[in-house]
Design a protein around this motif. Sequence first.
Motif, mmCIF file in Angstrom:
data_model
loop_
_atom_site.group_PDB
_atom_site.id
_atom_site.type_symbol
_atom_site.label_atom_id
_atom_site.label_comp_id
_atom_site.label_asym_id
_atom_site.label_seq_id
_atom_site.Cartn_x
_atom_site.Cartn_y
_atom_site.Cartn_z
ATOM 1 N N ARG A 131 0.817 -1.228 0.000
ATOM 2 C CA ARG A 131 0.000 0.000 0.000
ATOM 3 C C ARG A 131 0.844 1.268 0.000
ATOM 4 N NH1 ARG A 131 -4.368 -2.548 3.971
ATOM 5 N NH2 ARG A 131 -5.038 -4.138 2.504
ATOM 6 N N ALA A 132 2.082 1.153 0.415
ATOM 7 C CA ALA A 132 2.981 2.308 0.384
ATOM 8 C C ALA A 132 3.291 2.744 -1.050
ATOM 9 C CB ALA A 132 4.274 1.990 1.129
ATOM 10 N N LEU A 133 3.005 1.894 -2.037
ATOM 11 C CA LEU A 133 3.239 2.214 -3.442
ATOM 12 C C LEU A 133 2.185 3.160 -4.021
ATOM 13 C CD1 LEU A 133 4.063 -1.365 -4.794
ATOM 14 C CD2 LEU A 133 5.696 0.462 -4.260
ATOM 15 N N VAL A 134 1.055 3.284 -3.351
ATOM 16 C CA VAL A 134 -0.082 4.029 -3.908
ATOM 17 C C VAL A 134 0.262 5.476 -4.268
ATOM 18 C CG1 VAL A 134 -2.398 4.919 -3.377
ATOM 19 C CG2 VAL A 134 -1.859 2.511 -2.985
ATOM 20 N N PRO A 135 0.908 6.254 -3.406
ATOM 21 C CA PRO A 135 1.198 7.641 -3.801
ATOM 22 C C PRO A 135 2.035 7.750 -5.080
ATOM 23 C CG PRO A 135 1.468 7.392 -1.432
ATOM 24 C CD PRO A 135 1.288 6.005 -2.008
ATOM 25 N N ALA A 136 3.037 6.901 -5.243
ATOM 26 C CA ALA A 136 3.864 6.945 -6.456
ATOM 27 C C ALA A 136 3.055 6.530 -7.685
ATOM 28 C CB ALA A 136 5.088 6.046 -6.290
ATOM 29 N N LEU A 137 2.211 5.509 -7.543
ATOM 30 C CA LEU A 137 1.350 5.092 -8.656
ATOM 31 C C LEU A 137 0.399 6.214 -9.048
ATOM 32 C CD1 LEU A 137 0.458 1.460 -7.496
ATOM 33 C CD2 LEU A 137 1.974 2.087 -9.394
ATOM 34 N N LYS A 138 -0.191 6.850 -8.042
ATOM 35 C CA LYS A 138 -1.116 7.964 -8.298
ATOM 36 C C LYS A 138 -0.405 9.087 -9.038
ATOM 37 C CE LYS A 138 -3.949 11.392 -5.972
ATOM 38 N NZ LYS A 138 -4.372 11.948 -4.695
ATOM 39 N N ASP A 139 0.809 9.417 -8.609
ATOM 40 C CA ASP A 139 1.568 10.475 -9.276
ATOM 41 C C ASP A 139 1.854 10.121 -10.731
ATOM 42 O OD1 ASP A 139 1.568 11.963 -6.944
ATOM 43 O OD2 ASP A 139 3.654 11.468 -6.410
ATOM 44 N N LYS A 140 2.241 8.877 -10.996
ATOM 45 C CA LYS A 140 2.539 8.459 -12.373
ATOM 46 C C LYS A 140 1.300 8.526 -13.260
ATOM 47 C CE LYS A 140 6.416 5.437 -11.294
ATOM 48 N NZ LYS A 140 6.918 4.054 -11.258
ATOM 49 N N VAL A 141 0.177 8.032 -12.754
ATOM 50 C CA VAL A 141 -1.056 8.069 -13.541
ATOM 51 C C VAL A 141 -1.463 9.511 -13.828
ATOM 52 C CG1 VAL A 141 -3.541 7.570 -13.476
ATOM 53 C CG2 VAL A 141 -1.907 5.807 -12.810
ATOM 54 N N ASN A 142 -1.424 10.354 -12.815
ATOM 55 C CA ASN A 142 -1.813 11.750 -13.009
ATOM 56 C C ASN A 142 -0.857 12.492 -13.935
ATOM 57 O OD1 ASN A 142 -4.314 12.659 -11.599
ATOM 58 N ND2 ASN A 142 -3.346 11.512 -9.953
ATOM 59 N N GLN A 143 0.418 12.189 -13.852
ATOM 60 C CA GLN A 143 1.393 12.825 -14.735
ATOM 61 C C GLN A 143 1.080 12.493 -16.193
ATOM 62 O OE1 GLN A 143 5.401 11.396 -14.232
ATOM 63 N NE2 GLN A 143 6.283 13.222 -15.163
ATOM 64 N N GLN A 144 0.758 11.232 -16.458
ATOM 65 C CA GLN A 144 0.474 10.827 -17.832
ATOM 66 C C GLN A 144 -0.893 11.301 -18.322
ATOM 67 O OE1 GLN A 144 1.474 6.797 -18.875
ATOM 68 N NE2 GLN A 144 3.236 6.816 -17.508
ATOM 69 N N LEU A 145 -1.813 11.551 -17.406
ATOM 70 C CA LEU A 145 -3.164 11.980 -17.793
ATOM 71 C C LEU A 145 -3.370 13.495 -17.727
ATOM 72 C CD1 LEU A 145 -5.406 9.285 -16.069
ATOM 73 C CD2 LEU A 145 -5.216 9.727 -18.527
ATOM 74 N N ARG A 146 -2.419 14.235 -17.211
ATOM 75 C CA ARG A 146 -2.613 15.655 -16.907
ATOM 76 C C ARG A 146 -3.281 16.432 -18.046
ATOM 77 N NH1 ARG A 146 -1.167 17.102 -12.618
ATOM 78 N NH2 ARG A 146 0.728 15.877 -12.446
ATOM 79 N N GLY A 147 -2.756 16.355 -19.242
ATOM 80 C CA GLY A 147 -3.338 17.100 -20.359
ATOM 81 C C GLY A 147 -4.713 16.601 -20.743
ATOM 82 N N ARG A 148 -4.893 15.302 -20.723
ATOM 83 C CA ARG A 148 -6.176 14.720 -21.123
ATOM 84 C C ARG A 148 -7.290 15.082 -20.152
ATOM 85 N NH1 ARG A 148 -3.324 8.940 -22.280
ATOM 86 N NH2 ARG A 148 -1.761 9.845 -23.644
ATOM 87 N N ILE A 149 -7.011 14.938 -18.858
ATOM 88 C CA ILE A 149 -8.063 15.249 -17.895
ATOM 89 C C ILE A 149 -8.281 16.762 -17.792
ATOM 90 C CG2 ILE A 149 -7.796 13.099 -16.622
ATOM 91 C CD1 ILE A 149 -6.263 14.656 -14.458
ATOM 92 N N GLY A 150 -7.237 17.531 -18.114
ATOM 93 C CA GLY A 150 -7.388 18.983 -18.131
ATOM 94 C C GLY A 150 -8.438 19.438 -19.129
#
Length: 177
Positions: A131-150
């Motif tokens: 579960r300690a991996l969740v913040p890093a996974l969240k950051d990676k997903v958001n980084q790759q989606l930033r423009g699309r979700i924007g």
Amino acid sequence: MPVYAEPGFSVALPDWLSFRLQDCESYSTLCGQGLSEMDFGWWEDAPQPTLWLLEVKDYGHLAPEEQLPEHLIPKLVAKATDTLLLLAAAWIPTGRGQDIARWLPEPCRSFPAAPKRLKLVFALRLPPERRALVPALKDKVNQQLRGRIGLFDLKQVILVDHETAARMGLPITPAPA
């Protein structure tokens, strides 16, 4: 209230305000052509009108020496992107999108512009030591989606472990191990 079974989870959604794009005939004719979808969608009126999109993944079975699959981040990014694309087609509406829109619950047939909200959530069932991996996974997903979700006025997607998702009030229950 229907209860859906997904690997590792039970999901209980409001009947007439929920949907599974995989059950939409217009989507199913496109499935297998490089298009994917998030598992569940539903409309919630209170406390604030919100269109929720939820993807659940079960990795609770991983042994300590096993890693999360390398394709996890690209798969989550694709599911979010494709689901937003499907909904955008319904909201525009394109010809195929009109078929999707007619199939969606009425409150979901238009873009949930302010004061309404759109929320994308990924809930992962993970062993406690992962579960300690969740913040890093969240950051990676958001980084790759930033423009699309924007493009949809979103700042970020939510990625949480299954226990946090339940505490948030999401309608999921982990299946017995």
